[in-house]
Design a protein around this motif. Structure first.
Motif, PDB file in Angstrom:
ATOM      1  N   LEU A   1      10.724 -57.442 -25.185  1.00  0.00           N
ATOM      2  CA  LEU A   1      11.511 -58.707 -25.144  1.00  0.00           C
ATOM      3  C   LEU A   1      12.948 -58.707 -25.364  1.00  0.00           C
ATOM      4  N   ARG A   2      13.457 -57.751 -25.961  1.00  0.00           N
ATOM      5  CA  ARG A   2      14.613 -57.328 -26.232  1.00  0.00           C
ATOM      6  C   ARG A   2      15.638 -56.693 -24.844  1.00  0.00           C
ATOM      7  N   GLY A   3      14.655 -56.272 -24.064  1.00  0.00           N
ATOM      8  CA  GLY A   3      15.324 -55.648 -22.943  1.00  0.00           C
ATOM      9  C   GLY A   3      15.972 -56.092 -21.864  1.00  0.00           C
TER      10      GLY A   3
ATOM     11  N   CYS B   1      13.188 -61.581 -23.162  1.00  0.00           N
ATOM     12  CA  CYS B   1      13.425 -63.226 -23.424  1.00  0.00           C
ATOM     13  C   CYS B   1      14.823 -63.297 -23.766  1.00  0.00           C
ATOM     14  N   PRO B   2      15.467 -64.514 -23.059  1.00  0.00           N
ATOM     15  CA  PRO B   2      16.966 -65.086 -23.440  1.00  0.00           C
ATOM     16  C   PRO B   2      16.817 -65.294 -25.070  1.00  0.00           C
ATOM     17  N   TRP B   3      15.876 -66.026 -25.526  1.00  0.00           N
ATOM     18  CA  TRP B   3      15.926 -66.354 -26.932  1.00  0.00           C
ATOM     19  C   TRP B   3      16.080 -64.986 -27.941  1.00  0.00           C
TER      20      TRP B   3
END
Length: 293
Positions: A37-39, A43-45
């Motif tokens: 998700l942080r890659g 996810c942008p959020w």
């Protein structure tokens, strides 16, 4: 095409993870999801978040866990604990990215602490009761704190250090007064606290009576705060959790108020159209129903 292939490959990897029902594999999967998700393709959020932006949501998740426990909704407890665990993994991922700590550091620290503070389980000491465990825990904790403060001057040290300022005010008051009580700065009996309560009530009334048209906000806050602090001390003295007690009172009031609204609705009335005497009658009925908060 690349994104589709990546998602498909990730799905196969997920299925392999879940085929292994071990706790370790489940936890690894959560850490892996957070990393993705942080890659770069995440996810942008999630990629916008930092330690500070997550704080309000972390506090909210804790309260949602507590609410689920109060409601004895254990399916919700499991779900909310999962949300809380996500925040632990999220914060650890942020630490990993900036090179300060990672999830392994977090786990190692709590493992070391649990072993260190349970010498009656992992060492040679003995503790037959919960009271003995607490006494041992506090002694070890005090020793650890003393070691950390060893290089500081006496003027820089305080028994009240380490109480988070972001705690809810009632919980903070309990922690502060409990710490002071450890060194004997406490009332000798509960009657002394009730006398203090009456004193604070009198002082609040005096401030109100001074000038009803121009009340001094700061002085009112001071006196009301003093009143709250004494009430928290009464709860502490009786070994009652102030926060839980107030939450219970809130639920009790809410259930009785909603009972009044329901009874009025059956009569074709709205509560806004009802006078105080009628509401008081319905309130007493709600009390007699002994509604569970």
């Amino acid at each position: 095409m690349r994104a589709g292939y990546s998602a498909k490959r990730y799905s196969r990897r997920y299925n392999r993870f879940m085929a292994d029902d071990s706790t370790g594999k489940h936890f690894e999967k959560l850490v892996d999801i957070m990393s993705r998700l942080r890659g770069p393709d995440g996810c942008p959020w999630d990629k916008e978040q930092d330690f500070n932006s997550l704080k309000p949501m972390l506090v909210e998740e804790v309260y949602e866990v507590l609410e689920a426990i109060d409601l004895q909704d254990f399916d919700a407890v499991a779900e909310e604990l999962g949300d809380l665990l996500l925040h632990v993994v999220f914060q650890a991922q942020l630490g990993k990215e900036q090179g300060t700590f990672d999830i392994n550091t977090v786990i190692q620290k709590i493992c070391d602490k649990l072993i260190r503070r349970h010498p009656h389980v992992f060492g040679n000491q003995s503790a037959g009761t919960a009271a003995e465990v607490i006494k041992s825990w506090e002694a070890i904790k005090a020793q650890e704190k003393a070691e950390k403060l060893n290089q500081r001057t006496p003027e820089q040290r305080s028994l009240l250090e380490g109480i988070p300022t972001k705690l809810p005010a009632i919980h903070e008051a309990h922690q502060i007064s409990a710490r002071a009580a450890r060194v004997g700065f406490d009332w000798p009996d509960i009657e002394g606290i009730f006398e203090k309560l009456q004193e604070e009530v009198r002082e609040l009334k005096e401030v109100i009576a001074e000038d009803a048209s121009d009340l001094k906000r700061d002085r009112l806050e001071d006196e009301i705060g003093d009143l709250f602090f004494v009430i928290v001390n009464i709860a502490r003295y009786l070994k009652i959790d102030s926060e839980a007690a107030l939450k219970r009172a809130n639920r009790k009031f809410k259930s009785r108020f909603q009972y009044m609204e329901g009874e009025l609705a059956r009569q074709g009335k709205k509560i806004e159209q009802t006078n105080l005497d009628e509401m008081e009658t319905l309130w007493q009925q709600a009390k007699s129903e002994n509604l569970t908060p």
